[in-house]
Scaffold this motif. Sequence first.
Motif, PDB file in Angstrom:
ATOM      1  N   UNK A  34     -29.948 134.460 -49.961  1.00  0.00           N
ATOM      2  CA  UNK A  34     -31.009 134.933 -50.839  1.00  0.00           C
ATOM      3  C   UNK A  34     -31.766 133.731 -51.369  1.00  0.00           C
ATOM      4  N   UNK A  35     -33.077 133.735 -51.163  1.00  0.00           N
ATOM      5  CA  UNK A  35     -33.965 132.672 -51.634  1.00  0.00           C
ATOM      6  C   UNK A  35     -34.629 133.151 -52.921  1.00  0.00           C
ATOM      7  N   UNK A  36     -34.165 132.644 -54.059  1.00  0.00           N
ATOM      8  CA  UNK A  36     -34.685 133.123 -55.339  1.00  0.00           C
ATOM      9  C   UNK A  36     -36.164 132.784 -55.531  1.00  0.00           C
ATOM     10  N   UNK A  37     -36.591 131.622 -55.075  1.00  0.00           N
ATOM     11  CA  UNK A  37     -37.978 131.215 -55.289  1.00  0.00           C
ATOM     12  C   UNK A  37     -38.974 132.067 -54.516  1.00  0.00           C
ATOM     13  N   UNK A  38     -38.557 132.620 -53.399  1.00  0.00           N
ATOM     14  CA  UNK A  38     -39.452 133.456 -52.579  1.00  0.00           C
ATOM     15  C   UNK A  38     -39.084 134.933 -52.639  1.00  0.00           C
ATOM     16  N   UNK A  39     -38.055 135.278 -53.443  1.00  0.00           N
ATOM     17  CA  UNK A  39     -37.574 136.662 -53.501  1.00  0.00           C
ATOM     18  C   UNK A  39     -37.373 137.181 -52.074  1.00  0.00           C
ATOM     19  N   UNK A  40     -36.577 136.444 -51.316  1.00  0.00           N
ATOM     20  CA  UNK A  40     -36.407 136.703 -49.891  1.00  0.00           C
ATOM     21  C   UNK A  40     -34.932 136.751 -49.511  1.00  0.00           C
ATOM     22  N   UNK A  41     -34.581 137.769 -48.749  1.00  0.00           N
ATOM     23  CA  UNK A  41     -33.248 137.882 -48.160  1.00  0.00           C
ATOM     24  C   UNK A  41     -33.385 137.550 -46.686  1.00  0.00           C
ATOM     25  N   UNK A  42     -32.555 136.619 -46.225  1.00  0.00           N
ATOM     26  CA  UNK A  42     -32.529 136.251 -44.810  1.00  0.00           C
ATOM     27  C   UNK A  42     -31.194 136.715 -44.245  1.00  0.00           C
ATOM     28  N   UNK A  43     -31.253 137.480 -43.178  1.00  0.00           N
ATOM     29  CA  UNK A  43     -30.039 137.911 -42.482  1.00  0.00           C
ATOM     30  C   UNK A  43     -29.899 137.071 -41.224  1.00  0.00           C
ATOM     31  N   UNK A  44     -28.785 136.383 -41.104  1.00  0.00           N
ATOM     32  CA  UNK A  44     -28.536 135.487 -39.972  1.00  0.00           C
ATOM     33  C   UNK A  44     -27.965 136.304 -38.809  1.00  0.00           C
ATOM     34  N   UNK A  45     -28.849 136.966 -38.092  1.00  0.00           N
ATOM     35  CA  UNK A  45     -28.446 137.914 -37.047  1.00  0.00           C
ATOM     36  C   UNK A  45     -27.520 137.303 -36.002  1.00  0.00           C
ATOM     37  N   UNK A  46     -27.863 136.116 -35.515  1.00  0.00           N
ATOM     38  CA  UNK A  46     -27.025 135.478 -34.488  1.00  0.00           C
ATOM     39  C   UNK A  46     -25.628 135.191 -35.024  1.00  0.00           C
ATOM     40  N   UNK A  47     -25.563 134.710 -36.267  1.00  0.00           N
ATOM     41  CA  UNK A  47     -24.259 134.408 -36.876  1.00  0.00           C
ATOM     42  C   UNK A  47     -23.464 135.690 -37.107  1.00  0.00           C
TER      43      UNK A  47
END
Length: 165
Positions: A34-47
């Motif tokens: 979770x990137x608080x500064x961009x209000x962004x959730x990144x899902x690491x699909x490959x991982x």
Amino acid sequence: MPTAALLVTASLSGLQVRGTDAFCREHRSTGGTFESDRQEVVLCEDNLDRLAINRSEVVRHELLHALQHRLKGGENLLPMGVLEPLIRHLLPDEETMAVLMLYPDVEKDSELEARLLSRMLPNGAIAALLLATGSSVSGTSGADGSDQTVATPGTDGPSRRSLSR
């Protein structure tokens, strides 16, 4: 509520949700962040695929970090007097010890709380909280108007909250 519907709700609440990025490639044991500064959730699909990590749990976990930022500026949602016994009795000791050894001190409690609550709260409850907080929160400002960017010790940038194995 299916996880896909939870992700749509997260987007409607003002969060950006996206797949694998450079962070994921650099942190191969991470399921998401979770990137608080961009209000962004990144899902690491490959991982997630390679490590056979439960996608639904990672989604709920990262969205709980978003709620921690929206409601408490990145701090715990639960008081420590409530959180500590729940962690002690409900999280596996190995997982608790891994967090205590791997995460910076400033992130340990919120990481443990997100892991715990991601297993306790149903998707519908998380969605309701996201919608309730989404209308009063935009960008990096909290409900009280304060800046929600949290500096991680040893870095120059905002914190990244991630679920690692």
